[in-house]
Design a protein around this motif. Structure first.
Motif, short mmCIF file in Angstrom:
data_model
loop_
_atom_site.label_atom_id
_atom_site.label_comp_id
_atom_site.label_asym_id
_atom_site.label_seq_id
_atom_site.Cartn_x
_atom_site.Cartn_y
_atom_site.Cartn_z
N LYS A 48 -1.40 -0.90 -7.99
CA LYS A 48 -1.46 -2.08 -7.12
C LYS A 48 -0.81 -1.80 -5.77
O LYS A 48 -1.32 -2.20 -4.73
CB LYS A 48 -0.78 -3.28 -7.80
N TYR A 49 0.31 -1.10 -5.81
CA TYR A 49 1.05 -0.81 -4.57
C TYR A 49 0.22 0.09 -3.65
O TYR A 49 0.10 -0.18 -2.45
CB TYR A 49 2.36 -0.13 -4.94
N HIS A 71 -2.79 -1.68 -2.20
CA HIS A 71 -2.39 -2.54 -1.09
C HIS A 71 -2.20 -1.72 0.20
O HIS A 71 -2.61 -2.14 1.28
CB HIS A 71 -1.09 -3.27 -1.45
N GLN A 79 -4.45 -1.87 3.87
CA GLN A 79 -3.87 -2.10 5.18
C GLN A 79 -4.35 -1.09 6.22
O GLN A 79 -4.24 -1.35 7.42
CB GLN A 79 -2.34 -2.04 5.09
#
Length: 241
Positions: free
Chosen positions: A232-233, A236, A240
């Protein structure tokens, strides 16, 4: 671990009492595992079974996408044909409806219990980048440390995409490198430098450290939750860019 077959609803004897026995025996084992904070693989299996029962109830159809990497397309097609024949049998379908009414809320309750344990562990994980994070995040290193035993496990990770007949999924592969007890000079930054020198293919690797602030079984709980946390990190970070 006592497993419940993927096709437990439609295989063998279609009888309420028999299926009830199978389900309750399976759920009793799941309860024991969850009581010991051992989440996986039972938590994943519960999700699979619960989603499939929902699909059966809503659409009277088994859905292949509920079985990623667990059942081949050929095996699934055979299973689907069996189920389609069962649907045409009114008496059998009444029995299946009774099984569904019994099984769905009990699987849902167990799934909620597992999700609470998962959320508790996840909320007690701290993830931080080690050093400067490069633009490319799909491969690198992960350090997982349990604050209770002070052991640091070093992994190399690689994000990948796998697909079934309906959808693409993002996955994350971990390769264990070593386990150590860090000394004063074994900072995360120094470990990252050492790994970069060993592996010339990753000269400036993305590296992350996950520290667990709660005690739980490593293989069955901490590592799988840490893996999903990293996925998930990194996803993300990629969104970006």
């Amino acid at each position: 671990m006592k497993k419940l077959p993927e096709n437990w609803l439609t295989s063998g004897l279609i009888d309420f009492e028999y299926k009830k026995y199978l389900l309750l025996d399976y759920l009793a084992n799941v309860k024991k595992e969850f009581a010991a904070k051992r989440l996986f693989p039972d938590f994943s299996d519960l999700m699979l079974h619960y989603r499939n029962l929902q699909q059966v109830r809503e659409h009277k159809k088994l859905v292949y996408e509920q079985f990623p990497q667990r059942i081949s397309r050929a095996d699934f097609e055979k299973l689907e044909l069996i189920y389609e024949k069962l649907v045409e049998d009114d008496e059998t379908m009444k029995e299946i409806e009774e099984i569904l009414d019994f099984a769905t809320p009990r699987l849902g309750h167990a799934l909620t219990e597992g999700r609470e344990i998962y959320n508790y562990i996840e909320s007690n994980l701290e993830i931080t980048p080690v050093g400067i994070t490069p633009i490319y995040h799909d491969a690198g290193y992960l350090f997982v440390e349990n604050s209770f035993d002070r052991e640091t496990r070093l992994y190399q990770y690689q994000l990948s995409i796998f697909e079934n007949a309906y959808e693409n999924y993002r996955g994350l592969h971990l390769a264990h490198l070593e386990t150590l007890r860090r000394g004063l000079t074994d900072t995360y930054e120094n470990l990252k430098i050492k790994l970069a020198k060993k592996n010339k293919d990753l000269p400036n690797p993305a590296t992350f450290a996950i520290i667990a602030k709660v005690a739980c079984p490593f293989e069955q709980s901490l590592l799988p939750v840490a893996k999903r946390t990293l996925l998930k990190y990194v996803s993300h970070l990629n969104a970006q860019n």
